[in-house]
Each structure stands twice: as C-alpha cells, then as structure tokens.
Write an enzyme that holds these catalytic residues in place. Sequence first.
Site, PDB file in Angstrom:
ATOM      1  N   ASN A 117     -13.280 -35.979 -57.890  1.00  0.00           N
ATOM      2  CA  ASN A 117     -13.510 -34.655 -58.478  1.00  0.00           C
ATOM      3  C   ASN A 117     -14.293 -34.694 -59.782  1.00  0.00           C
ATOM      4  OD1 ASN A 117     -12.469 -32.659 -56.635  1.00  0.00           O
ATOM      5  ND2 ASN A 117     -10.554 -33.802 -56.849  1.00  0.00           N
ATOM      6  N   HIS A 165      -4.564 -39.661 -53.225  1.00  0.00           N
ATOM      7  CA  HIS A 165      -5.388 -38.451 -53.135  1.00  0.00           C
ATOM      8  C   HIS A 165      -6.097 -38.402 -51.791  1.00  0.00           C
ATOM      9  CE1 HIS A 165      -8.992 -36.042 -54.926  1.00  0.00           C
ATOM     10  NE2 HIS A 165      -8.129 -35.237 -54.369  1.00  0.00           N
ATOM     11  N   SER A 209      -5.378 -33.505 -57.566  1.00  0.00           N
ATOM     12  CA  SER A 209      -6.828 -33.680 -57.561  1.00  0.00           C
ATOM     13  C   SER A 209      -7.332 -34.166 -58.900  1.00  0.00           C
ATOM     14  CB  SER A 209      -7.500 -32.333 -57.275  1.00  0.00           C
ATOM     15  OG  SER A 209      -7.085 -31.829 -56.046  1.00  0.00           O
ATOM     16  N   GLU A 263      -8.113 -41.748 -52.075  1.00  0.00           N
ATOM     17  CA  GLU A 263      -8.352 -42.308 -53.408  1.00  0.00           C
ATOM     18  C   GLU A 263      -6.974 -42.696 -53.966  1.00  0.00           C
ATOM     19  OE1 GLU A 263      -9.978 -39.321 -56.100  1.00  0.00           O
ATOM     20  OE2 GLU A 263     -11.325 -40.772 -57.032  1.00  0.00           O
TER      21      GLU A 263
HETATM   22  N1  LIG Z   1      -7.360 -28.149 -51.256  1.00  0.00           N
HETATM   23  C1  LIG Z   1      -7.984 -29.315 -51.289  1.00  0.00           C
HETATM   24  O1  LIG Z   1      -9.096 -29.455 -50.761  1.00  0.00           O
HETATM   25  C2  LIG Z   1      -7.322 -30.487 -51.949  1.00  0.00           C
HETATM   26  C3  LIG Z   1      -7.849 -31.751 -51.735  1.00  0.00           C
HETATM   27  C4  LIG Z   1      -7.207 -32.857 -52.299  1.00  0.00           C
HETATM   28  C5  LIG Z   1      -6.075 -32.652 -53.088  1.00  0.00           C
HETATM   29  N2  LIG Z   1      -5.592 -31.384 -53.290  1.00  0.00           N
HETATM   30  C6  LIG Z   1      -4.377 -31.241 -54.105  1.00  0.00           C
HETATM   31  O2  LIG Z   1      -3.279 -31.085 -53.238  1.00  0.00           O
HETATM   32  C7  LIG Z   1      -2.268 -30.273 -53.869  1.00  0.00           C
HETATM   33  C8  LIG Z   1      -1.946 -29.094 -52.964  1.00  0.00           C
HETATM   34  O3  LIG Z   1      -3.127 -28.341 -52.739  1.00  0.00           O
HETATM   35  P1  LIG Z   1      -3.248 -27.343 -51.485  1.00  0.00           P
HETATM   36  O4  LIG Z   1      -4.694 -27.050 -51.338  1.00  0.00           O
HETATM   37  O5  LIG Z   1      -2.458 -27.861 -50.333  1.00  0.00           O
HETATM   38  O6  LIG Z   1      -2.512 -26.031 -52.078  1.00  0.00           O
HETATM   39  P2  LIG Z   1      -1.839 -24.828 -51.278  1.00  0.00           P
HETATM   40  O7  LIG Z   1      -1.905 -23.651 -52.205  1.00  0.00           O
HETATM   41  O8  LIG Z   1      -2.416 -24.707 -49.902  1.00  0.00           O
HETATM   42  O9  LIG Z   1      -0.298 -25.303 -51.097  1.00  0.00           O
HETATM   43  C9  LIG Z   1       0.574 -25.556 -52.160  1.00  0.00           C
HETATM   44  C10 LIG Z   1       2.005 -25.461 -51.606  1.00  0.00           C
HETATM   45  O10 LIG Z   1       2.900 -25.929 -52.641  1.00  0.00           O
HETATM   46  C11 LIG Z   1       4.092 -25.182 -52.494  1.00  0.00           C
HETATM   47  N3  LIG Z   1       4.916 -25.316 -53.693  1.00  0.00           N
HETATM   48  C12 LIG Z   1       4.773 -24.710 -54.904  1.00  0.00           C
HETATM   49  N4  LIG Z   1       5.762 -25.110 -55.744  1.00  0.00           N
HETATM   50  C13 LIG Z   1       6.537 -26.000 -55.050  1.00  0.00           C
HETATM   51  C14 LIG Z   1       7.704 -26.758 -55.350  1.00  0.00           C
HETATM   52  N5  LIG Z   1       8.296 -26.665 -56.554  1.00  0.00           N
HETATM   53  N6  LIG Z   1       8.233 -27.552 -54.395  1.00  0.00           N
HETATM   54  C15 LIG Z   1       7.658 -27.625 -53.166  1.00  0.00           C
HETATM   55  N7  LIG Z   1       6.561 -26.928 -52.822  1.00  0.00           N
HETATM   56  C16 LIG Z   1       6.004 -26.122 -53.741  1.00  0.00           C
HETATM   57  C17 LIG Z   1       3.582 -23.761 -52.215  1.00  0.00           C
HETATM   58  O11 LIG Z   1       4.619 -22.938 -51.665  1.00  0.00           O
HETATM   59  C18 LIG Z   1       2.441 -24.033 -51.250  1.00  0.00           C
HETATM   60  O12 LIG Z   1       2.903 -24.013 -49.902  1.00  0.00           O
HETATM   61  C19 LIG Z   1      -2.836 -29.891 -55.237  1.00  0.00           C
HETATM   62  O13 LIG Z   1      -2.378 -30.803 -56.185  1.00  0.00           O
HETATM   63  C20 LIG Z   1      -4.344 -30.018 -55.012  1.00  0.00           C
HETATM   64  O14 LIG Z   1      -5.043 -30.253 -56.218  1.00  0.00           O
HETATM   65  C21 LIG Z   1      -6.183 -30.311 -52.733  1.00  0.00           C
END
Ligand SMILES: NC(=O)c1ccc[n+]([C@@H]2O[C@H](COP(=O)([O-])OP(=O)(O)OC[C@H]3O[C@@H](n4cnc5c(N)ncnc54)[C@H](O)[C@@H]3O)[C@@H](O)[C@H]2O)c1
Length: 283
Positions: free
Chosen positions: A189, A139, A118, A151
């Site tokens: 963001n 993104h 993000s 994005e």
């Molecule tokens: N939540 C949102 O609205 C949103 C929107 C756009 C982008 N993002 C980005 O997407 C990414 C994930 O966010 P999310 O909301 O899905 O988080 P989340 O907490 O739902 O999921 C993260 C996952 O990553 C896994 N993980 C951790 N270390 C790991 C590794 N070494 N190898 C493989 N998997 C691993 C965890 O077990 C977990 O299942 C982040 O970078 C976040 O900034 C989030």
Amino acid sequence: MTESKIAVIGAGQMGNGIAHVFAQSGFPVTMIDVAQAALDRGKSTIEKNLDRQVKKGTIDAAAKDATLGRIATSTSTANAGDAALVVEAATENRDLKFRIFGDLDRAAPNAILATNTSSISITEIAAKTTRPEKVIGMHFMNPVPVMQLVEVIRGLATSDETTRTTLELAKAVGKTPVEVNDYPGFVANRILMPMINEAVYCLMEGVGTPEAIDTVMKLGMNHPMGPLALADLIGLDTCLAILEVLQGGLGDPKYRPCPLLRKYVAAGWLGRKSGRGFYTYAS
Ligand SMILES: NC(=O)c1ccc[n+]([C@@H]2O[C@H](COP(=O)([O-])OP(=O)(O)OC[C@H]3O[C@@H](n4cnc5c(N)ncnc54)[C@H](O)[C@@H]3O)[C@@H](O)[C@H]2O)c1
C-alpha cells in the site's frame, strides 16, 4: 499442519476470503464477527465463490461441501480459544484493532496473532498484547481466493519462529508469501495508495472521466484494472484509512488524501460494497 485450528476475526470481504482459503486447504476455521448479519453474508459469499470454482471445474461438488463443513461461525472472540493461528480482518481502524488484540491475547493464549491490516503498525498492535513475539502481519490481497500474494510483515519484536510458521501457513493455503518489515503501508500500500490517490486527484481536477483514467492505466501501463475500479473493489473507506496512516506515520504531505475521496466516503459511497463509488454496481 491442517490439524491446526484457525480463527478469523471479521467476516467482511477479506475475512470471508481468508476463511475460504484455509477451509479449502483442509483447516478447521471459526469465522468470528460482531454482527450476525455479516457472518450470514460472509458465509453466503463463500458459498457463491465455491460455486463459481465448481462451475469452472477447479474443484468438485464434494470439495465445496467439505470446505463449507469446515467453517463454523461465532459472534464471540471466546471461540478463538483453541486456535493455533488467529487472523484478524476487522475494519481498518487503529483503536478497534488495539482492542481486539488485547482481547485475543487473553482469549487465544497459544495462538500466533496475525493481522490482515493494510497499513497499521504491527509493532504498535503487538504492544497491546503480552506476547509481541507472537504477533505478525499476514496481509492477504483482494479477492483472497484468487490473488497469489501474502505480504508477511514482521513487527519489531516478531520472533523468527512466528515468522517461519506464518510463512509455512501461507504456503499451506497455496499462496506465495513475501517477508517485509514494518513501516506504514508496508510495501503493497506504500506504492499502491499514492497511485490511487493521484487518480482521484485527476478525477477531481477534471483531467479525465473515471473511464478515461482507468483506460489509460489499463491499456497504457498494462494494469489488469484501472486505479479507480481497484479503489472501488478495495473500499473507499479502507483507501482513506490507509492514506491517513501513511500521512500520519510518514509525515510527508505527498500522502494527503484527496478531498474528493473524503467526500465520497462521507456520502457513504464506499465502492462495490455499498453499490456506488467511482462507478455504480448492481446489487
Ligand atoms: N478491502 C481490501 O481490498 C483489503 C485488502 C487487504 C487488506 N484489507 C484489510 O482487511 C481488513 C478488513 O477489510 P475488509 O475490506 O474486509 O472490510 P469490511 O468492511 O468488508 O469488513 C470488516 C468486518 O469487520 C467486522 N468487525 C468490526 N468490528 C469487529 C470486531 N470487534 N470483531 C469482529 N469483527 C468486527 C465488521 O462487522 C465487518 O464485517 C482491514 O484491516 C483492511 O485494511 C483490505
């Protein structure tokens, strides 16, 4: 193009959504997470979301089964080996992403390495690999199967060819990509998080209840969701991590995360994913 193999790192809310849209568009996908429980949860979320699409009549039962049949799961990045594109969607943490990209550089030698971060610098992530020209930001927005935008963020060294292929792949899954450059928080963001942070300040200072703050923004600004409900959807830990990147990367105190946001994260009140944030959610 759908013969290209896709690997998705992370099976959380974003990872499973990204796996869903690629598989639904005909790509074979391997969804990889360190935690087997996260893979199981991710797969069942995809199934539930596909069921919803079948009920709505946007896909039929055969398309649901075919989509699920295209998704393999694994706990090892070694299984990203033959991917043409890897989309990393693990937890928003710099050191973790740096480590994952170091591993992917070796594990997936021919792939474009995309990150769904993000806010974290694409240029810095790319510098952890031996092929920064093949590293890019991809993104997706939450919820991935629903939201139109991707994005696409070019790092300093990202090549034209990597950018072109990434834009094509985003279009191939029915999304509208928008190309931007690499500064903290990119565009989405950089603009969204200060608004969410200000809403948390309004709550902390007692300007309004969560319902009042969100209703003002929905009815007054025509936003489909209030900023506090949106923060709960994104995840309060993710919001805090993004604000810290904005504050550190841009050095302007206007990005300082609201102390109430820090307090909620410290309490484990992370929003929808933990059942409680600014609102409470039935599991
Ligand atoms: N939540 C949102 O609205 C949103 C929107 C756009 C982008 N993002 C980005 O997407 C990414 C994930 O966010 P999310 O909301 O899905 O988080 P989340 O907490 O739902 O999921 C993260 C996952 O990553 C896994 N993980 C951790 N270390 C790991 C590794 N070494 N190898 C493989 N998997 C691993 C965890 O077990 C977990 O299942 C982040 O970078 C976040 O900034 C989030």
